[in-house]
Design a protein around this motif. Sequence first.
Motif, PDB file in Angstrom:
ATOM      1  N   ARG A  64      34.950  48.185  43.853  1.00 47.01           N
ATOM      2  CA  ARG A  64      34.966  47.597  42.516  1.00 47.01           C
ATOM      3  C   ARG A  64      36.379  47.329  42.011  1.00 47.01           C
ATOM      4  NH1 ARG A  64      30.549  51.375  41.337  1.00 47.01           N
ATOM      5  NH2 ARG A  64      32.015  52.735  40.253  1.00 47.01           N
ATOM      6  N   GLY A  65      37.322  47.266  42.917  1.00 46.12           N
ATOM      7  CA  GLY A  65      38.687  46.969  42.510  1.00 46.12           C
ATOM      8  C   GLY A  65      38.814  45.543  41.987  1.00 46.12           C
ATOM      9  N   GLU A  66      39.766  45.335  41.092  1.00 44.63           N
ATOM     10  CA  GLU A  66      40.001  44.010  40.504  1.00 44.63           C
ATOM     11  C   GLU A  66      41.376  43.489  40.908  1.00 44.63           C
ATOM     12  OE1 GLU A  66      39.058  43.781  36.333  1.00 44.63           O
ATOM     13  OE2 GLU A  66      37.761  45.548  36.465  1.00 44.63           O
ATOM     14  N   LEU A  67      41.466  42.177  40.984  1.00 43.56           N
ATOM     15  CA  LEU A  67      42.740  41.558  41.311  1.00 43.56           C
ATOM     16  C   LEU A  67      43.786  41.881  40.243  1.00 43.56           C
ATOM     17  CD1 LEU A  67      41.566  38.017  42.476  1.00 43.56           C
ATOM     18  CD2 LEU A  67      42.735  39.725  43.896  1.00 43.56           C
ATOM     19  N   LYS A  92      35.659  41.466  48.322  1.00 45.61           N
ATOM     20  CA  LYS A  92      35.748  42.629  47.445  1.00 45.61           C
ATOM     21  C   LYS A  92      37.136  43.219  47.627  1.00 45.61           C
ATOM     22  CE  LYS A  92      30.834  43.863  47.348  1.00 45.61           C
ATOM     23  NZ  LYS A  92      30.345  42.719  48.136  1.00 45.61           N
ATOM     24  N   TYR A  93      37.700  43.733  46.528  1.00 44.51           N
ATOM     25  CA  TYR A  93      39.077  44.214  46.529  1.00 44.51           C
ATOM     26  C   TYR A  93      39.059  45.736  46.399  1.00 44.51           C
ATOM     27  CZ  TYR A  93      39.270  39.290  45.566  1.00 44.51           C
ATOM     28  OH  TYR A  93      39.067  37.930  45.641  1.00 44.51           O
ATOM     29  N   LEU A  94      39.719  46.413  47.326  1.00 51.07           N
ATOM     30  CA  LEU A  94      39.568  47.853  47.426  1.00 51.07           C
ATOM     31  C   LEU A  94      40.411  48.603  46.406  1.00 51.07           C
ATOM     32  CD1 LEU A  94      39.342  48.576  51.246  1.00 51.07           C
ATOM     33  CD2 LEU A  94      37.644  47.659  49.657  1.00 51.07           C
ATOM     34  N   LEU A 151      41.301  52.373  45.883  1.00 57.32           N
ATOM     35  CA  LEU A 151      41.231  53.592  46.674  1.00 57.32           C
ATOM     36  C   LEU A 151      41.540  54.850  45.878  1.00 57.32           C
ATOM     37  CD1 LEU A 151      42.976  52.178  49.870  1.00 57.32           C
ATOM     38  CD2 LEU A 151      40.528  52.352  49.388  1.00 57.32           C
ATOM     39  N   GLY A 152      41.547  54.740  44.567  1.00 59.24           N
ATOM     40  CA  GLY A 152      41.766  55.900  43.717  1.00 59.24           C
ATOM     41  C   GLY A 152      40.534  56.189  42.881  1.00 59.24           C
ATOM     42  N   HIS A 153      40.735  56.266  41.574  1.00 61.49           N
ATOM     43  CA  HIS A 153      39.646  56.549  40.639  1.00 61.49           C
ATOM     44  C   HIS A 153      39.714  55.571  39.474  1.00 61.49           C
ATOM     45  CE1 HIS A 153      38.783  60.268  42.773  1.00 61.49           C
ATOM     46  NE2 HIS A 153      40.094  60.487  42.780  1.00 61.49           N
ATOM     47  N   ASP A 154      38.572  55.366  38.842  1.00 61.96           N
ATOM     48  CA  ASP A 154      38.522  54.465  37.700  1.00 61.96           C
ATOM     49  C   ASP A 154      39.517  54.908  36.635  1.00 61.96           C
ATOM     50  OD1 ASP A 154      36.526  52.907  38.769  1.00 61.96           O
ATOM     51  OD2 ASP A 154      34.911  54.090  37.882  1.00 61.96           O
ATOM     52  N   THR A 155      40.184  53.945  36.038  1.00 66.25           N
ATOM     53  CA  THR A 155      41.094  54.263  34.940  1.00 66.25           C
ATOM     54  C   THR A 155      40.301  54.477  33.668  1.00 66.25           C
ATOM     55  OG1 THR A 155      41.388  51.896  34.477  1.00 66.25           O
ATOM     56  CG2 THR A 155      42.959  52.926  35.971  1.00 66.25           C
ATOM     57  N   GLU A 156      40.919  55.102  32.698  1.00 68.06           N
ATOM     58  CA  GLU A 156      40.199  55.433  31.471  1.00 68.06           C
ATOM     59  C   GLU A 156      39.785  54.196  30.694  1.00 68.06           C
ATOM     60  OE1 GLU A 156      42.387  58.230  29.191  1.00 68.06           O
ATOM     61  OE2 GLU A 156      42.285  59.819  30.698  1.00 68.06           O
ATOM     62  N   ASP A 157      40.505  53.073  30.855  1.00 73.54           N
ATOM     63  CA  ASP A 157      40.124  51.852  30.149  1.00 73.54           C
ATOM     64  C   ASP A 157      39.171  50.992  30.984  1.00 73.54           C
ATOM     65  OD1 ASP A 157      41.778  50.907  32.106  1.00 73.54           O
ATOM     66  OD2 ASP A 157      43.181  49.891  30.772  1.00 73.54           O
ATOM     67  N   HIS A 158      38.679  51.603  32.092  1.00 75.72           N
ATOM     68  CA  HIS A 158      37.674  50.973  32.960  1.00 75.72           C
ATOM     69  C   HIS A 158      38.199  49.731  33.687  1.00 75.72           C
ATOM     70  CE1 HIS A 158      34.801  53.764  31.298  1.00 75.72           C
ATOM     71  NE2 HIS A 158      35.073  53.348  30.089  1.00 75.72           N
TER      72      HIS A 158
END
Length: 342
Positions: A203-206, A239-241, A243-250
């Motif tokens: 669910r990574g974003e550019l 899809k863009y990887l 590899l960490g965790h979702d940020t608090e601002d989503h």
Amino acid sequence: MMGTHQSLLRHLVFIACAALLAACSHIGRQVPTVFQGKFSPSGKYYAYIYQSVFIFSYQRTGGRSVSNGSLTYYLQVVDSSTGQKLLAKPLKPREFDCTYPQLGAVSEAHVLIACSNSKGQAQAPFVFSIATQQVTLTGKAIAERNPALGGVHGTDFYRSREQLSAFIMEASDGRKYQLNPDSGTAQPVTGDFERLDIDGPLRGELPKSLREAGDGRRYIEVAARGQSRRSTEDFLRPKYLMLGHDTEDHFSPATQVDGGFLVLSNTVKDSGQHKLLSLVDAATLATRWSTPLPQQRGDWANGFDNEQFVQQGNQLLVANSSQLLRMDLLTGQITRNVDLVD
């Protein structure tokens, strides 16, 4: 909510059995298939459940075939640093009163298995110790220690950003509990938790300076007006990887790897079996390397879109429906390839 979970589980079990039996063409034990798998937070271990069907009878009349057989689940754990499967004799969850197992969570020391009985009703989970290779707490023991916990489903597990190896579960009362895997006691906890989801890395974003464009196959271009720079390659369902965790601002930007970002894409429209992993330079948008990811066969439902990723420095661990891979992030070379089911 309980009814929804039970209906979903029954549906999954029905599909699993139907898909496996429909694919059988002879009597006897069929080729095992992966059901589920998860990495520990650091990637040190990869635990997975696979299943095997034994066909007792098979009959084909005209265009219709009928098979009868039994379904057995197994738990296996791989040491990701060596590629070695740790269990000489894979564990059968059924032996611990777990008819339909689901991987709940994996820490650096334990595996937590969610269980349902033959009627699809969720039970308390059981704890498997990686070090001793034994079940140290059965579901019955955990239920006796925690009467308020109730049944826990495979989708009820969460992760704490502060304690990545903590076992956090949502119980039937809607509260979050942290399970101590040594004592088997669970205490209510509050905090900022993220659901354990194998799709998270996809669910990574550019970067905000870039965007997707194109019809069908997609390419990447600079988002600013007056700029005409675009990627040298285009991608099918990219899809863009992250590899960490979702940020608090989503907002979950794709992970930067040596000034680039990773793109997972299909090679054909109608199947996810054959995929490419590419490293795209964030400044020039040139593809530095592109590597096909081997995937011999599908999972329990003959699906392929199950990739999971863990970054370890300049190394990347990849698990899919049949393989556990180790890759060099700087070159794209696959340095280890482990068959999950032989």
